[in-house]
Scaffold this active site. Sequence first.
Site, mmCIF file in Angstrom:
data_model
loop_
_atom_site.group_PDB
_atom_site.id
_atom_site.type_symbol
_atom_site.label_atom_id
_atom_site.label_comp_id
_atom_site.label_asym_id
_atom_site.label_seq_id
_atom_site.Cartn_x
_atom_site.Cartn_y
_atom_site.Cartn_z
ATOM 1 C CG PHE A 141 3.897 4.963 2.554
ATOM 2 C CD1 PHE A 141 3.941 5.599 3.788
ATOM 3 C CD2 PHE A 141 2.676 4.470 2.110
ATOM 4 C CE1 PHE A 141 2.787 5.753 4.555
ATOM 5 C CE2 PHE A 141 1.523 4.616 2.880
ATOM 6 C CZ PHE A 141 1.582 5.262 4.097
ATOM 7 C CG ASP A 226 2.754 -1.961 -1.247
ATOM 8 O OD1 ASP A 226 1.709 -1.794 -1.909
ATOM 9 O OD2 ASP A 226 2.954 -1.421 -0.137
ATOM 10 C CE LYS A 255 -3.272 4.459 -1.117
ATOM 11 N NZ LYS A 255 -1.895 4.138 -0.802
HETATM 12 C C1 LIG Z 1 -1.453 3.718 0.521
HETATM 13 C C2 LIG Z 1 -0.411 2.662 0.518
HETATM 14 C C3 LIG Z 1 -0.399 1.658 1.499
HETATM 15 C C4 LIG Z 1 -1.337 1.648 2.683
HETATM 16 O O1 LIG Z 1 -2.663 1.595 2.335
HETATM 17 P P1 LIG Z 1 -3.774 2.054 3.428
HETATM 18 O O2 LIG Z 1 -5.055 1.700 2.771
HETATM 19 O O3 LIG Z 1 -3.589 3.519 3.635
HETATM 20 O O4 LIG Z 1 -3.503 1.278 4.662
HETATM 21 C C5 LIG Z 1 0.566 0.671 1.401
HETATM 22 N N1 LIG Z 1 1.454 0.671 0.398
HETATM 23 C C6 LIG Z 1 1.474 1.615 -0.560
HETATM 24 C C7 LIG Z 1 2.483 1.554 -1.655
HETATM 25 C C8 LIG Z 1 0.559 2.664 -0.527
HETATM 26 O O5 LIG Z 1 0.596 3.622 -1.440
#
Ligand SMILES: *Cc1c(COP(=O)(O)O)cnc(C)c1O
Length: 403
Positions: A141, A226, A255
């Site tokens: 994700f 990520d 985040k």
């Molecule tokens: C939440 C998340 C994203 C995307 O972030 P948004 O602010 O919702 O665009 C990308 N990678 C990971 C691992 C995430 O948990």
Amino acid sequence: MTLSAELIATEQRLGAHNYKPLDVVLTRGEGVHVWDSEGKQYLDCLSAYSAVNQGHCHPRILAALTEQASKLTLTSRAFRNDQLAPFYEEIAALTGSHKVLPMNSGAEAVETAIKAVRKWGYETRGIPEDKAEIIVCANNFHGRTLSIVSFSTDPDARRNFGPFTSGFSIVPFGDEKSFEAAINPNTVAALIEPIQGEAGVIIPPPGYFRRVRELCTQHDITLILDEIQTGLGRTGKLLAEEHENIEADVTLVGKALSGGFYPVSAVLSNSEVLGVLKPGQHGSTFGGNPLACAVARAALKVLVEEDMIGNAERMGARFLNGLGSIRSNMIKEVRGRGLMLAVELDPDVGGARPYCYALKEKGLLAKDTHENTIRFAPPLIIDEKQVDWALEQIEAVLTGPIS
Ligand SMILES: *Cc1c(COP(=O)(O)O)cnc(C)c1O
């Protein structure tokens, strides 16, 4: 009709149904707790998918936000602002990065990394035009934009959204042999989550990332981690890569970079990758704005100064240990690192959602993911008594009958 029921009905009528939230309407948050519009208190065990690691409405971040909001909020990058440089200095010092590129949402940070690394591949590795490939993992994700869903393996994320962006090679997560086999002369990067959060808190086998790191170094492949969900203390370390004793070339954070006040993300680069971007080639009106920078500076400061990372490690161990000692034939597996925890229920139980509702009744908010898994990720400021209280509620719900 309760106020909550009215608000939910309006949302259903007017809003696009691209989410299926738990039916709880929250009006206030403080620390680890939130309150609904009927005044009921809950322990938040989702933390807005780890955006609220510092706890709801952290007073020091709030003060930074209001102070900066009354001075200067947005200049665009057409001009400079006095918050950007100190933000760069502080995040670079904290994470050991050499270059920083600020964006807003997590997905934008991912997009930015993909663009930069492709350009780097063409300009420094001499990869033939439009042939750059990025290795990603199944069940990843990384966000919701078109290029990102182009390499999702979740049918819901992709169905009827084509045509897609090409140039991605998908391998199983945690399998170093498949990773190695996917490498070819056009491979510019690997984009991986240190722990797959949305997939249900999937922790890779020991040694996997060491091998991935070795292979990337050997083949001059940029390793992009990520850490938008795993980073900034969630797993009991500042970055989850520390558990693996490796360093990414490019790290994505978002985040909790704002403690939940404001969308702030960043691409952190250890290598020359971000250096390939020249004026006019990438940007964002709000990226690096003074309000975002002031909020992010405060969010990072409290994370470190208030020992939230150490607390995540200690409380995570207690939480995981407690989950592991719940005797219930509904539980298939318990997983976690720091305060990124999950209980996978037996598929015969018929899905995790009813258990999330049962927990909500008991005053604990958690979210199901992938049908059978309940994730627990409270703010990193949770204390022992609150962990023990959460465990009692979880044990009651997973061992007793649910209504
Ligand atoms: C939440 C998340 C994203 C995307 O972030 P948004 O602010 O919702 O665009 C990308 N990678 C990971 C691992 C995430 O948990």
